[in-house]
Write a protein that holds these residues in place. Structure first.
Motif, PDB file in Angstrom:
ATOM      1  N   GLY A  80     -14.226 -11.890   2.217  1.00 44.19           N
ATOM      2  CA  GLY A  80     -13.005 -11.853   3.023  1.00 44.19           C
ATOM      3  C   GLY A  80     -11.783 -12.231   2.209  1.00 44.19           C
ATOM      4  O   GLY A  80     -10.717 -11.629   2.362  1.00 44.19           O
ATOM      5  N   SER A  81     -11.934 -13.225   1.346  1.00 39.98           N
ATOM      6  CA  SER A  81     -10.817 -13.634   0.497  1.00 39.98           C
ATOM      7  C   SER A  81     -10.402 -12.515  -0.456  1.00 39.98           C
ATOM      8  O   SER A  81      -9.213 -12.256  -0.641  1.00 39.98           O
ATOM      9  CB  SER A  81     -11.195 -14.881  -0.309  1.00 39.98           C
ATOM     10  N   ILE A  82     -11.371 -11.854  -1.043  1.00 35.71           N
ATOM     11  CA  ILE A  82     -11.079 -10.735  -1.949  1.00 35.71           C
ATOM     12  C   ILE A  82     -10.408  -9.600  -1.184  1.00 35.71           C
ATOM     13  O   ILE A  82      -9.421  -9.016  -1.655  1.00 35.71           O
ATOM     14  CB  ILE A  82     -12.374 -10.238  -2.636  1.00 35.71           C
ATOM     15  N   LEU A  83     -10.906  -9.302   0.018  1.00 31.33           N
ATOM     16  CA  LEU A  83     -10.322  -8.229   0.822  1.00 31.33           C
ATOM     17  C   LEU A  83      -8.875  -8.544   1.189  1.00 31.33           C
ATOM     18  O   LEU A  83      -7.994  -7.693   1.057  1.00 31.33           O
ATOM     19  CB  LEU A  83     -11.153  -8.003   2.085  1.00 31.33           C
ATOM     20  N   TYR A  84      -8.614  -9.771   1.639  1.00 29.89           N
ATOM     21  CA  TYR A  84      -7.254 -10.158   1.992  1.00 29.89           C
ATOM     22  C   TYR A  84      -6.335 -10.147   0.778  1.00 29.89           C
ATOM     23  O   TYR A  84      -5.165  -9.781   0.879  1.00 29.89           O
ATOM     24  CB  TYR A  84      -7.224 -11.534   2.665  1.00 29.89           C
ATOM     25  N   ALA A  85      -6.858 -10.538  -0.378  1.00 29.17           N
ATOM     26  CA  ALA A  85      -6.050 -10.502  -1.596  1.00 29.17           C
ATOM     27  C   ALA A  85      -5.672  -9.063  -1.944  1.00 29.17           C
ATOM     28  O   ALA A  85      -4.518  -8.782  -2.294  1.00 29.17           O
ATOM     29  CB  ALA A  85      -6.803 -11.152  -2.752  1.00 29.17           C
ATOM     30  N   LEU A  86      -6.618  -8.150  -1.834  1.00 28.95           N
ATOM     31  CA  LEU A  86      -6.337  -6.742  -2.136  1.00 28.95           C
ATOM     32  C   LEU A  86      -5.351  -6.146  -1.141  1.00 28.95           C
ATOM     33  O   LEU A  86      -4.444  -5.399  -1.525  1.00 28.95           O
ATOM     34  CB  LEU A  86      -7.631  -5.932  -2.148  1.00 28.95           C
ATOM     35  N   VAL A  87      -5.505  -6.479   0.127  1.00 26.63           N
ATOM     36  CA  VAL A  87      -4.565  -5.999   1.143  1.00 26.63           C
ATOM     37  C   VAL A  87      -3.172  -6.558   0.872  1.00 26.63           C
ATOM     38  O   VAL A  87      -2.166  -5.847   0.961  1.00 26.63           O
ATOM     39  CB  VAL A  87      -5.052  -6.367   2.564  1.00 26.63           C
ATOM     40  N   GLY A  88      -3.090  -7.839   0.510  1.00 26.36           N
ATOM     41  CA  GLY A  88      -1.802  -8.460   0.198  1.00 26.36           C
ATOM     42  C   GLY A  88      -1.116  -7.801  -0.986  1.00 26.36           C
ATOM     43  O   GLY A  88       0.084  -7.523  -0.951  1.00 26.36           O
ATOM     44  N   VAL A  89      -1.871  -7.529  -2.035  1.00 24.81           N
ATOM     45  CA  VAL A  89      -1.296  -6.874  -3.219  1.00 24.81           C
ATOM     46  C   VAL A  89      -0.844  -5.460  -2.870  1.00 24.81           C
ATOM     47  O   VAL A  89       0.224  -5.020  -3.307  1.00 24.81           O
ATOM     48  CB  VAL A  89      -2.318  -6.867  -4.380  1.00 24.81           C
ATOM     49  N   LEU A  90      -1.625  -4.749  -2.065  1.00 20.97           N
ATOM     50  CA  LEU A  90      -1.265  -3.393  -1.667  1.00 20.97           C
ATOM     51  C   LEU A  90       0.021  -3.387  -0.841  1.00 20.97           C
ATOM     52  O   LEU A  90       0.925  -2.577  -1.093  1.00 20.97           O
ATOM     53  CB  LEU A  90      -2.407  -2.753  -0.878  1.00 20.97           C
ATOM     54  N   VAL A  91       0.120  -4.284   0.128  1.00 29.42           N
ATOM     55  CA  VAL A  91       1.329  -4.363   0.955  1.00 29.42           C
ATOM     56  C   VAL A  91       2.534  -4.743   0.102  1.00 29.42           C
ATOM     57  O   VAL A  91       3.624  -4.180   0.248  1.00 29.42           O
ATOM     58  CB  VAL A  91       1.125  -5.352   2.124  1.00 29.42           C
ATOM     59  N   PHE A  92       2.339  -5.697  -0.812  1.00 31.69           N
ATOM     60  CA  PHE A  92       3.421  -6.096  -1.708  1.00 31.69           C
ATOM     61  C   PHE A  92       3.891  -4.912  -2.553  1.00 31.69           C
ATOM     62  O   PHE A  92       5.084  -4.676  -2.705  1.00 31.69           O
ATOM     63  CB  PHE A  92       2.976  -7.243  -2.611  1.00 31.69           C
ATOM     64  N   TRP A  93       2.962  -4.152  -3.110  1.00 22.20           N
ATOM     65  CA  TRP A  93       3.311  -3.011  -3.954  1.00 22.20           C
ATOM     66  C   TRP A  93       4.054  -1.945  -3.153  1.00 22.20           C
ATOM     67  O   TRP A  93       5.051  -1.387  -3.633  1.00 22.20           O
ATOM     68  CB  TRP A  93       2.033  -2.440  -4.577  1.00 22.20           C
ATOM     69  N   ILE A  94       3.592  -1.676  -1.944  1.00 25.01           N
ATOM     70  CA  ILE A  94       4.266  -0.680  -1.093  1.00 25.01           C
ATOM     71  C   ILE A  94       5.696  -1.127  -0.779  1.00 25.01           C
ATOM     72  O   ILE A  94       6.630  -0.330  -0.845  1.00 25.01           O
ATOM     73  CB  ILE A  94       3.452  -0.431   0.193  1.00 25.01           C
ATOM     74  N   CYS A  95       5.865  -2.411  -0.456  1.00 26.87           N
ATOM     75  CA  CYS A  95       7.217  -2.927  -0.172  1.00 26.87           C
ATOM     76  C   CYS A  95       8.119  -2.810  -1.397  1.00 26.87           C
ATOM     77  O   CYS A  95       9.289  -2.444  -1.281  1.00 26.87           O
ATOM     78  CB  CYS A  95       7.144  -4.376   0.289  1.00 26.87           C
ATOM     79  N   PHE A  96       7.585  -3.108  -2.571  1.00 26.75           N
ATOM     80  CA  PHE A  96       8.388  -3.010  -3.788  1.00 26.75           C
ATOM     81  C   PHE A  96       8.795  -1.571  -4.056  1.00 26.75           C
ATOM     82  O   PHE A  96       9.946  -1.299  -4.427  1.00 26.75           O
ATOM     83  CB  PHE A  96       7.629  -3.574  -4.987  1.00 26.75           C
ATOM     84  N   VAL A  97       7.888  -0.626  -3.853  1.00 27.02           N
ATOM     85  CA  VAL A  97       8.203   0.790  -4.060  1.00 27.02           C
ATOM     86  C   VAL A  97       9.279   1.245  -3.076  1.00 27.02           C
ATOM     87  O   VAL A  97      10.205   1.976  -3.446  1.00 27.02           O
ATOM     88  CB  VAL A  97       6.927   1.654  -3.952  1.00 27.02           C
ATOM     89  N   ILE A  98       9.191   0.786  -1.831  1.00 23.60           N
ATOM     90  CA  ILE A  98      10.209   1.146  -0.833  1.00 23.60           C
ATOM     91  C   ILE A  98      11.571   0.614  -1.244  1.00 23.60           C
ATOM     92  O   ILE A  98      12.578   1.334  -1.190  1.00 23.60           O
ATOM     93  CB  ILE A  98       9.795   0.633   0.560  1.00 23.60           C
ATOM     94  N   VAL A  99      11.620  -0.637  -1.682  1.00 29.25           N
ATOM     95  CA  VAL A  99      12.899  -1.213  -2.115  1.00 29.25           C
ATOM     96  C   VAL A  99      13.414  -0.479  -3.348  1.00 29.25           C
ATOM     97  O   VAL A  99      14.615  -0.218  -3.471  1.00 29.25           O
ATOM     98  CB  VAL A  99      12.751  -2.726  -2.389  1.00 29.25           C
ATOM     99  N   ASP A 100      12.517  -0.111  -4.253  1.00 28.28           N
ATOM    100  CA  ASP A 100      12.923   0.630  -5.451  1.00 28.28           C
ATOM    101  C   ASP A 100      13.512   1.983  -5.081  1.00 28.28           C
ATOM    102  O   ASP A 100      14.493   2.429  -5.678  1.00 28.28           O
ATOM    103  CB  ASP A 100      11.719   0.804  -6.380  1.00 28.28           C
ATOM    104  N   LYS A 101      12.946   2.650  -4.070  1.00 30.66           N
ATOM    105  CA  LYS A 101      13.461   3.952  -3.642  1.00 30.66           C
ATOM    106  C   LYS A 101      14.798   3.816  -2.908  1.00 30.66           C
ATOM    107  O   LYS A 101      15.618   4.734  -2.941  1.00 30.66           O
ATOM    108  CB  LYS A 101      12.449   4.653  -2.726  1.00 30.66           C
TER     109      LYS A 101
END
Length: 73
Positions: free
Chosen positions: A14-35
């Motif tokens: 569960g910890s690994i899954l939440y970490a991966l989801v967190g990194v994915l959401v963070f990356w998507i937010c960064f890409v949106i701000v970059d665009k």
């Protein structure tokens, strides 16, 4: 036996899954701000060495990270 609780497979997975989801959401937010910005953030920071923009982007990354961590927690 309180210190060994996190070694259970379900807790660890569960910890690994939440970490991966967190990194994915963070990356998507960064890409949106970059665009949304009128210029390429990476080129502006790395190639043109824009320190002020780097500080603003770092603050934005910390803020997004805190929001994602609070949402997952």
């Amino acid at each position: 036996m309180f210190g060994i609780e996190w070694l259970k497979p379900s807790v660890f997975g569960g910890s690994i899954l939440y970490a991966l989801v967190g990194v994915l959401v963070f990356w998507i937010c960064f890409v949106i701000v970059d665009k949304l910005t009128p210029y390429d953030l990476w080129a502006e920071i790395v190639e043109k060495r824009n320190t002020a923009l780097a500080i603003v982007v770092a603050a934005m990354c910390l803020a997004i990270g805190l929001i994602v961590a609070a949402a997952i927690h």
